[in-house]
Scaffold this motif. Structure first.
Motif, PDB file in Angstrom:
ATOM      1  N   ILE A 130       5.374 -19.843  50.183  1.00  0.00           N
ATOM      2  CA  ILE A 130       5.990 -19.878  48.860  1.00  0.00           C
ATOM      3  C   ILE A 130       7.382 -19.259  48.892  1.00  0.00           C
ATOM      4  O   ILE A 130       8.339 -19.832  48.351  1.00  0.00           O
ATOM      5  CB  ILE A 130       5.085 -19.195  47.815  1.00  0.00           C
ATOM      6  N   ALA A 131       7.527 -18.101  49.523  1.00  0.00           N
ATOM      7  CA  ALA A 131       8.844 -17.455  49.595  1.00  0.00           C
ATOM      8  C   ALA A 131       9.846 -18.358  50.299  1.00  0.00           C
ATOM      9  O   ALA A 131      11.002 -18.480  49.877  1.00  0.00           O
ATOM     10  CB  ALA A 131       8.736 -16.106  50.300  1.00  0.00           C
ATOM     11  N   LYS A 132       9.405 -18.999  51.361  1.00  0.00           N
ATOM     12  CA  LYS A 132      10.286 -19.907  52.106  1.00  0.00           C
ATOM     13  C   LYS A 132      10.654 -21.113  51.237  1.00  0.00           C
ATOM     14  O   LYS A 132      11.816 -21.537  51.206  1.00  0.00           O
ATOM     15  CB  LYS A 132       9.606 -20.336  53.405  1.00  0.00           C
ATOM     16  N   ALA A 133       9.679 -21.662  50.539  1.00  0.00           N
ATOM     17  CA  ALA A 133       9.941 -22.811  49.661  1.00  0.00           C
ATOM     18  C   ALA A 133      10.906 -22.449  48.529  1.00  0.00           C
ATOM     19  O   ALA A 133      11.650 -23.307  48.045  1.00  0.00           O
ATOM     20  CB  ALA A 133       8.630 -23.345  49.085  1.00  0.00           C
ATOM     21  N   MET A 134      10.911 -21.179  48.129  1.00  0.00           N
ATOM     22  CA  MET A 134      11.836 -20.723  47.087  1.00  0.00           C
ATOM     23  C   MET A 134      13.248 -20.519  47.642  1.00  0.00           C
ATOM     24  O   MET A 134      14.167 -20.246  46.893  1.00  0.00           O
ATOM     25  CB  MET A 134      11.309 -19.436  46.447  1.00  0.00           C
ATOM     26  N   GLY A 135      13.394 -20.610  48.970  1.00  0.00           N
ATOM     27  CA  GLY A 135      14.703 -20.497  49.591  1.00  0.00           C
ATOM     28  C   GLY A 135      15.052 -19.133  50.139  1.00  0.00           C
ATOM     29  O   GLY A 135      16.178 -18.897  50.564  1.00  0.00           O
ATOM     30  N   ALA A 136      14.099 -18.208  50.147  1.00  0.00           N
ATOM     31  CA  ALA A 136      14.360 -16.854  50.649  1.00  0.00           C
ATOM     32  C   ALA A 136      14.302 -16.808  52.165  1.00  0.00           C
ATOM     33  O   ALA A 136      13.663 -17.648  52.806  1.00  0.00           O
ATOM     34  CB  ALA A 136      13.329 -15.881  50.073  1.00  0.00           C
ATOM     35  N   LYS A 137      14.956 -15.816  52.740  1.00  0.00           N
ATOM     36  CA  LYS A 137      14.774 -15.494  54.145  1.00  0.00           C
ATOM     37  C   LYS A 137      13.500 -14.655  54.209  1.00  0.00           C
ATOM     38  O   LYS A 137      13.342 -13.700  53.445  1.00  0.00           O
ATOM     39  CB  LYS A 137      15.964 -14.703  54.684  1.00  0.00           C
ATOM     40  N   VAL A 138      12.592 -14.996  55.102  1.00  0.00           N
ATOM     41  CA  VAL A 138      11.275 -14.362  55.138  1.00  0.00           C
ATOM     42  C   VAL A 138      11.089 -13.595  56.451  1.00  0.00           C
ATOM     43  O   VAL A 138      11.211 -14.155  57.534  1.00  0.00           O
ATOM     44  CB  VAL A 138      10.152 -15.405  54.980  1.00  0.00           C
ATOM     45  N   ILE A 139      10.779 -12.305  56.302  1.00  0.00           N
ATOM     46  CA  ILE A 139      10.487 -11.432  57.439  1.00  0.00           C
ATOM     47  C   ILE A 139       9.047 -10.950  57.286  1.00  0.00           C
ATOM     48  O   ILE A 139       8.691 -10.371  56.257  1.00  0.00           O
ATOM     49  CB  ILE A 139      11.434 -10.201  57.482  1.00  0.00           C
ATOM     50  N   VAL A 140       8.223 -11.183  58.288  1.00  0.00           N
ATOM     51  CA  VAL A 140       6.822 -10.766  58.244  1.00  0.00           C
ATOM     52  C   VAL A 140       6.658  -9.489  59.059  1.00  0.00           C
ATOM     53  O   VAL A 140       7.237  -9.345  60.130  1.00  0.00           O
ATOM     54  CB  VAL A 140       5.907 -11.877  58.797  1.00  0.00           C
ATOM     55  N   TYR A 141       5.866  -8.573  58.534  1.00  0.00           N
ATOM     56  CA  TYR A 141       5.520  -7.327  59.218  1.00  0.00           C
ATOM     57  C   TYR A 141       4.036  -7.391  59.543  1.00  0.00           C
ATOM     58  O   TYR A 141       3.212  -7.593  58.650  1.00  0.00           O
ATOM     59  CB  TYR A 141       5.822  -6.115  58.330  1.00  0.00           C
ATOM     60  N   THR A 142       3.703  -7.231  60.818  1.00  0.00           N
ATOM     61  CA  THR A 142       2.315  -7.337  61.245  1.00  0.00           C
ATOM     62  C   THR A 142       2.003  -6.288  62.308  1.00  0.00           C
ATOM     63  O   THR A 142       2.897  -5.823  63.014  1.00  0.00           O
ATOM     64  CB  THR A 142       2.002  -8.752  61.790  1.00  0.00           C
ATOM     65  N   THR A 143       0.736  -5.934  62.417  1.00  0.00           N
ATOM     66  CA  THR A 143       0.286  -5.027  63.475  1.00  0.00           C
ATOM     67  C   THR A 143      -0.174  -5.805  64.699  1.00  0.00           C
ATOM     68  O   THR A 143      -0.444  -5.217  65.729  1.00  0.00           O
ATOM     69  CB  THR A 143      -0.880  -4.145  62.992  1.00  0.00           C
ATOM     70  N   SER A 144      -0.272  -7.119  64.573  1.00  0.00           N
ATOM     71  CA  SER A 144      -0.854  -7.946  65.623  1.00  0.00           C
ATOM     72  C   SER A 144       0.183  -8.792  66.349  1.00  0.00           C
ATOM     73  O   SER A 144       0.763  -9.711  65.764  1.00  0.00           O
ATOM     74  CB  SER A 144      -1.911  -8.869  65.011  1.00  0.00           C
ATOM     75  N   PRO A 145       0.395  -8.528  67.645  1.00  0.00           N
ATOM     76  CA  PRO A 145       1.326  -9.364  68.420  1.00  0.00           C
ATOM     77  C   PRO A 145       0.925 -10.840  68.399  1.00  0.00           C
ATOM     78  O   PRO A 145       1.772 -11.723  68.425  1.00  0.00           O
ATOM     79  CB  PRO A 145       1.237  -8.805  69.836  1.00  0.00           C
ATOM     80  N   ALA A 146      -0.370 -11.116  68.314  1.00  0.00           N
ATOM     81  CA  ALA A 146      -0.853 -12.494  68.315  1.00  0.00           C
ATOM     82  C   ALA A 146      -0.422 -13.261  67.057  1.00  0.00           C
ATOM     83  O   ALA A 146      -0.409 -14.493  67.063  1.00  0.00           O
ATOM     84  CB  ALA A 146      -2.373 -12.515  68.429  1.00  0.00           C
ATOM     85  N   LYS A 147      -0.055 -12.555  65.997  1.00  0.00           N
ATOM     86  CA  LYS A 147       0.298 -13.235  64.748  1.00  0.00           C
ATOM     87  C   LYS A 147       1.798 -13.497  64.599  1.00  0.00           C
ATOM     88  O   LYS A 147       2.215 -14.135  63.648  1.00  0.00           O
ATOM     89  CB  LYS A 147      -0.229 -12.440  63.556  1.00  0.00           C
ATOM     90  N   VAL A 148       2.592 -13.022  65.539  1.00  0.00           N
ATOM     91  CA  VAL A 148       4.042 -13.247  65.475  1.00  0.00           C
ATOM     92  C   VAL A 148       4.355 -14.739  65.507  1.00  0.00           C
ATOM     93  O   VAL A 148       5.115 -15.243  64.676  1.00  0.00           O
ATOM     94  CB  VAL A 148       4.766 -12.494  66.616  1.00  0.00           C
ATOM     95  N   ASP A 149       3.761 -15.460  66.445  1.00  0.00           N
ATOM     96  CA  ASP A 149       3.995 -16.902  66.524  1.00  0.00           C
ATOM     97  C   ASP A 149       3.453 -17.628  65.304  1.00  0.00           C
ATOM     98  O   ASP A 149       4.067 -18.578  64.809  1.00  0.00           O
ATOM     99  CB  ASP A 149       3.380 -17.485  67.805  1.00  0.00           C
ATOM    100  N   ASP A 150       2.298 -17.185  64.793  1.00  0.00           N
ATOM    101  CA  ASP A 150       1.745 -17.785  63.570  1.00  0.00           C
ATOM    102  C   ASP A 150       2.721 -17.640  62.414  1.00  0.00           C
ATOM    103  O   ASP A 150       2.934 -18.579  61.648  1.00  0.00           O
ATOM    104  CB  ASP A 150       0.412 -17.128  63.188  1.00  0.00           C
ATOM    105  N   ALA A 151       3.282 -16.455  62.266  1.00  0.00           N
ATOM    106  CA  ALA A 151       4.218 -16.213  61.163  1.00  0.00           C
ATOM    107  C   ALA A 151       5.399 -17.177  61.233  1.00  0.00           C
ATOM    108  O   ALA A 151       5.795 -17.774  60.224  1.00  0.00           O
ATOM    109  CB  ALA A 151       4.712 -14.766  61.204  1.00  0.00           C
TER     110      ALA A 151
END
Length: 187
Positions: A130-151
């Motif tokens: 949703i944030a991306k569709a609204m045109g924002a730059k999106v930065i995800v914060y995660t504890t899981s290295p495996a989720k970086v590519d998913d993000a």
């Protein structure tokens, strides 16, 4: 919850039998207090009826949400689902979708804004999209290295491992809005 309309009342104008419909978490309010008159039913001074586990002030029984065989609610508490979207794709939008969209809209996420999303579970997935569709730059914060590519696959511009101090400083002071989708202490 989502489903197919099987009947409509005499005053219903936006639905016909056979239409697909979605019901969010609030299904009733007083409709006449200051909040309700401004389409802010969630702040109803007389209290709201939730789709699940609330007392239905018309029948006196409890609401059972998506566990019900059928569901009757006011037209104002429903959204028409386009046939092209389908029930499976629409279902998350009436709960997680509005949960993510509401603060993004309120805080005017969009072009020129940087949105930080903490967590990439189900709610985080939808918040990214949703944030991306609204045109924002999106930065995800995660504890899981495996989720970086998913993000990044979901549309995030970058993903930060919160356990990496160097990565955590990369966007310090540069994020306009955070959406926290985890239930743990994250700061």
């Amino acid at each position: 919850m989502v489903g197919k309309v099987t009947g409509v009342g005499k005053n219903v104008t936006k639905f016909e039998v056979g239409d697909l419909a979605a019901v969010g978490c609030i299904v009733d309010s007083c409709e006449h207090c200051h909040a309700c008159e401004k389409d802010l039913e969630m702040f109803c001074t007389e209290g709201v009826t939730f789709s699940f586990n609330s007392v239905d002030k018309h029948t006196g029984g409890l609401t059972f949400g998506g566990f019900s065989k059928s569901y009757v609610c006011k037209e104002q508490a429903t959204l028409k689902v386009p046939e092209s979207l389908g029930l499976a794709a629409a279902a998350p939008l009436s709960c997680a979708g509005i949960t993510a969209y509401s603060p993004l809209r309120h805080w005017q996420a969009g072009p020129g804004k940087v949105v930080g999303i903490i967590g990439i579970g189900g709610l985080g997935h939808i918040a990214i999209k949703i944030a991306k569709a609204m045109g924002a730059k999106v930065i995800v914060y995660t504890t899981s290295p495996a989720k970086v590519d998913d993000a990044k696959r979901l549309g995030a511009d970058d993903a930060v491992l919160s356990s990496n101090e160097q990565q955590m400083t990369k966007y310090a002071g540069k994020v306009d809005l955070f959406i926290d989708t985890v239930s743990a202490n994250t700061m």
